[in-house]
Write an enzyme that holds these catalytic residues in place. Structure first.
Site, PDB file in Angstrom:
ATOM      1  N   GLU A  31       0.876  -1.179   0.000  1.00 10.65           N
ATOM      2  CA  GLU A  31       0.000   0.000   0.000  1.00 10.65           C
ATOM      3  C   GLU A  31       0.904   1.217   0.000  1.00 10.65           C
ATOM      4  O   GLU A  31       1.445   1.597   1.032  1.00 10.65           O
ATOM      5  CB  GLU A  31      -0.915  -0.004   1.235  1.00 10.65           C
ATOM      6  CG  GLU A  31      -1.987  -1.058   1.129  1.00 10.65           C
ATOM      7  CD  GLU A  31      -3.155  -0.819   2.094  1.00 10.65           C
ATOM      8  OE1 GLU A  31      -3.555   0.340   2.307  1.00 10.65           O
ATOM      9  OE2 GLU A  31      -3.640  -1.823   2.642  1.00 10.65           O
ATOM     10  N   ASP A  60      -9.584   0.651  -1.195  1.00 15.17           N
ATOM     11  CA  ASP A  60      -8.810   1.498  -0.293  1.00 15.17           C
ATOM     12  C   ASP A  60      -9.704   2.643   0.152  1.00 15.17           C
ATOM     13  O   ASP A  60     -10.438   3.204  -0.655  1.00 15.17           O
ATOM     14  CB  ASP A  60      -7.563   2.032  -1.003  1.00 15.17           C
ATOM     15  CG  ASP A  60      -6.524   2.492   0.005  1.00 15.17           C
ATOM     16  OD1 ASP A  60      -6.211   1.705   0.923  1.00 15.17           O
ATOM     17  OD2 ASP A  60      -6.053   3.637  -0.089  1.00 15.17           O
ATOM     18  N   SER A  61      -9.661   2.943   1.446  1.00 17.85           N
ATOM     19  CA  SER A  61     -10.582   3.967   1.931  1.00 17.85           C
ATOM     20  C   SER A  61      -9.907   4.888   2.933  1.00 17.85           C
ATOM     21  O   SER A  61      -8.802   4.623   3.411  1.00 17.85           O
ATOM     22  CB  SER A  61     -11.814   3.307   2.553  1.00 17.85           C
ATOM     23  OG  SER A  61     -11.450   2.155   3.260  1.00 17.85           O
ATOM     24  N   TYR A 135     -13.247   4.028  12.217  1.00 15.39           N
ATOM     25  CA  TYR A 135     -13.838   5.304  12.623  1.00 15.39           C
ATOM     26  C   TYR A 135     -15.364   5.262  12.709  1.00 15.39           C
ATOM     27  O   TYR A 135     -15.990   6.305  12.914  1.00 15.39           O
ATOM     28  CB  TYR A 135     -13.402   6.406  11.643  1.00 15.39           C
ATOM     29  CG  TYR A 135     -11.897   6.595  11.558  1.00 15.39           C
ATOM     30  CD1 TYR A 135     -11.208   7.333  12.509  1.00 15.39           C
ATOM     31  CD2 TYR A 135     -11.151   6.022  10.519  1.00 15.39           C
ATOM     32  CE1 TYR A 135      -9.824   7.509  12.434  1.00 15.39           C
ATOM     33  CE2 TYR A 135      -9.769   6.189  10.429  1.00 15.39           C
ATOM     34  CZ  TYR A 135      -9.120   6.932  11.394  1.00 15.39           C
ATOM     35  OH  TYR A 135      -7.751   7.101  11.314  1.00 15.39           O
ATOM     36  N   LYS A 156     -25.857   0.858   7.268  1.00 16.87           N
ATOM     37  CA  LYS A 156     -24.604   1.560   6.937  1.00 16.87           C
ATOM     38  C   LYS A 156     -24.372   1.563   5.429  1.00 16.87           C
ATOM     39  O   LYS A 156     -23.999   2.583   4.848  1.00 16.87           O
ATOM     40  CB  LYS A 156     -23.417   0.901   7.672  1.00 16.87           C
ATOM     41  CG  LYS A 156     -22.086   1.565   7.346  1.00 16.87           C
ATOM     42  CD  LYS A 156     -20.892   0.912   8.028  1.00 16.87           C
ATOM     43  CE  LYS A 156     -19.586   1.473   7.449  1.00 16.87           C
ATOM     44  NZ  LYS A 156     -18.387   0.789   7.920  1.00 16.87           N
ATOM     45  N   HIS A 161     -19.698   5.218   1.860  1.00 19.26           N
ATOM     46  CA  HIS A 161     -18.732   5.284   0.762  1.00 19.26           C
ATOM     47  C   HIS A 161     -18.552   3.913   0.115  1.00 19.26           C
ATOM     48  O   HIS A 161     -18.610   3.762  -1.092  1.00 19.26           O
ATOM     49  CB  HIS A 161     -17.414   5.819   1.325  1.00 19.26           C
ATOM     50  CG  HIS A 161     -16.930   5.095   2.569  1.00 19.26           C
ATOM     51  ND1 HIS A 161     -17.750   4.851   3.644  1.00 19.26           N
ATOM     52  CD2 HIS A 161     -15.736   4.531   2.882  1.00 19.26           C
ATOM     53  CE1 HIS A 161     -17.078   4.180   4.569  1.00 19.26           C
ATOM     54  NE2 HIS A 161     -15.851   3.986   4.120  1.00 19.26           N
TER      55      HIS A 161
HETATM   56  P1  IMP Z   1      -7.691   0.929   4.486  1.00 23.93           P
HETATM   57  O1  IMP Z   1      -8.577   1.164   3.319  1.00 23.93           O
HETATM   58  O2  IMP Z   1      -7.740  -0.490   4.910  1.00 23.93           O
HETATM   59  O3  IMP Z   1      -6.303   1.478   4.270  1.00 23.93           O
HETATM   60  O4  IMP Z   1      -8.354   1.700   5.713  1.00 23.93           O
HETATM   61  C1  IMP Z   1      -8.118   3.019   6.030  1.00 23.93           C
HETATM   62  C2  IMP Z   1      -8.534   3.320   7.444  1.00 23.93           C
HETATM   63  O5  IMP Z   1      -9.839   3.871   7.433  1.00 23.93           O
HETATM   64  C3  IMP Z   1      -8.559   2.131   8.398  1.00 23.93           C
HETATM   65  O6  IMP Z   1      -8.119   2.535   9.665  1.00 23.93           O
HETATM   66  C4  IMP Z   1     -10.016   1.761   8.458  1.00 23.93           C
HETATM   67  O7  IMP Z   1     -10.348   1.216   9.698  1.00 23.93           O
HETATM   68  C5  IMP Z   1     -10.688   3.101   8.229  1.00 23.93           C
HETATM   69  N1  IMP Z   1     -11.951   2.872   7.528  1.00 23.93           N
HETATM   70  C6  IMP Z   1     -12.110   2.545   6.227  1.00 23.93           C
HETATM   71  N2  IMP Z   1     -13.399   2.367   5.948  1.00 23.93           N
HETATM   72  C7  IMP Z   1     -14.062   2.559   7.096  1.00 23.93           C
HETATM   73  C8  IMP Z   1     -15.437   2.467   7.447  1.00 23.93           C
HETATM   74  O8  IMP Z   1     -16.331   2.139   6.652  1.00 23.93           O
HETATM   75  N3  IMP Z   1     -15.727   2.743   8.724  1.00 23.93           N
HETATM   76  C9  IMP Z   1     -14.789   3.094   9.641  1.00 23.93           C
HETATM   77  N4  IMP Z   1     -13.506   3.167   9.379  1.00 23.93           N
HETATM   78  C10 IMP Z   1     -13.132   2.897   8.107  1.00 23.93           C
END
Ligand code: IMP
Length: 176
Positions: A31, A60-61, A135, A156, A161
């Protein structure tokens, strides 16, 4: 069958509610640190397409807080691991403008690359409420009084997103 390549069971459960024909597979991939979620997802996809023979996608979020100039954004995972929700609430102490958004980018590979993005606008709550992951307990989507943490997965998904990005992928898979 399509693989959702992720180590995050929660993300998989959310996606599976919308697209039944998926299976979770955990293959670690790099990543990269980039300015945009799209670049992170595309890099991961390029890396994985050499080793996965089925159709697959990654996601990715991140959460972007207006008053903190879009922080933590692409650093969301690291910031969650370090300061967590408590740290974010502390940074937001005394700040009235609570606007924030979640973004989700999906990179889907079926011989070529498809990118889908979902955005959910909302605000940061004043205290953590409910369960969920990441979060979830401190984010209230526009149109609701509840945090993501206080919602069922189905509820949800209506706002989130990820729900939006997964539905966009779903309409590519099964065009009307
Ligand atoms: P990644 O996409 O796995 O890199 O996540 C990025 C960060 O954002 C992580 O700490 C996830 O826990 C948080 N995150 C991503 N999507 C959500 C969600 O739908 N709810 C709460 N936290 C999120």
């Amino acid at each position: 069958m399509i693989y959702f390549i992720t180590g995050n069971k929660n993300k998989y459960i959310e996606a599976k509610k919308i697209i039944k024909d998926i299976e979770m597979k955990h293959i670690p991939y790099p990543e990269i640190q980039a300015d945009k979620l799209e670049d992170v997802a595309e890099f991961g996809e390029e890396y994985l397409k050499k080793q996965v023979n089925e159709k697959f996608f990654i996601e990715d979020s991140g959460i972007f807080i207006d008053a903190l100039k879009n922080f933590p954004g692409v650093y969301s995972a690291y910031i969650f691991k370090t300061i967590g929700n408590e740290g974010i609430l502390k940074l937001m102490e005394g700040i009235e403008s609570r606007k924030a958004r979640f973004e989700s980018v999906i990179a889907f590979y079926d011989g070529s690359l498809h990118i889908f993005k979902g955005v959910c606008k909302g605000k940061i709550s004043y205290n953590a409420r409910g369960k969920g992951f990441g979060y979830d307990p401190i984010f209230i989507p526009d149109g609701s009084e509840k945090t993501f943490g206080e919602m069922s997965i189905t509820e949800k998904n209506k706002y989130s997103h990820r729900g939006k990005a997964i539905r966009a992928l779903s309409s590519l898979l099964a065009p009307l």
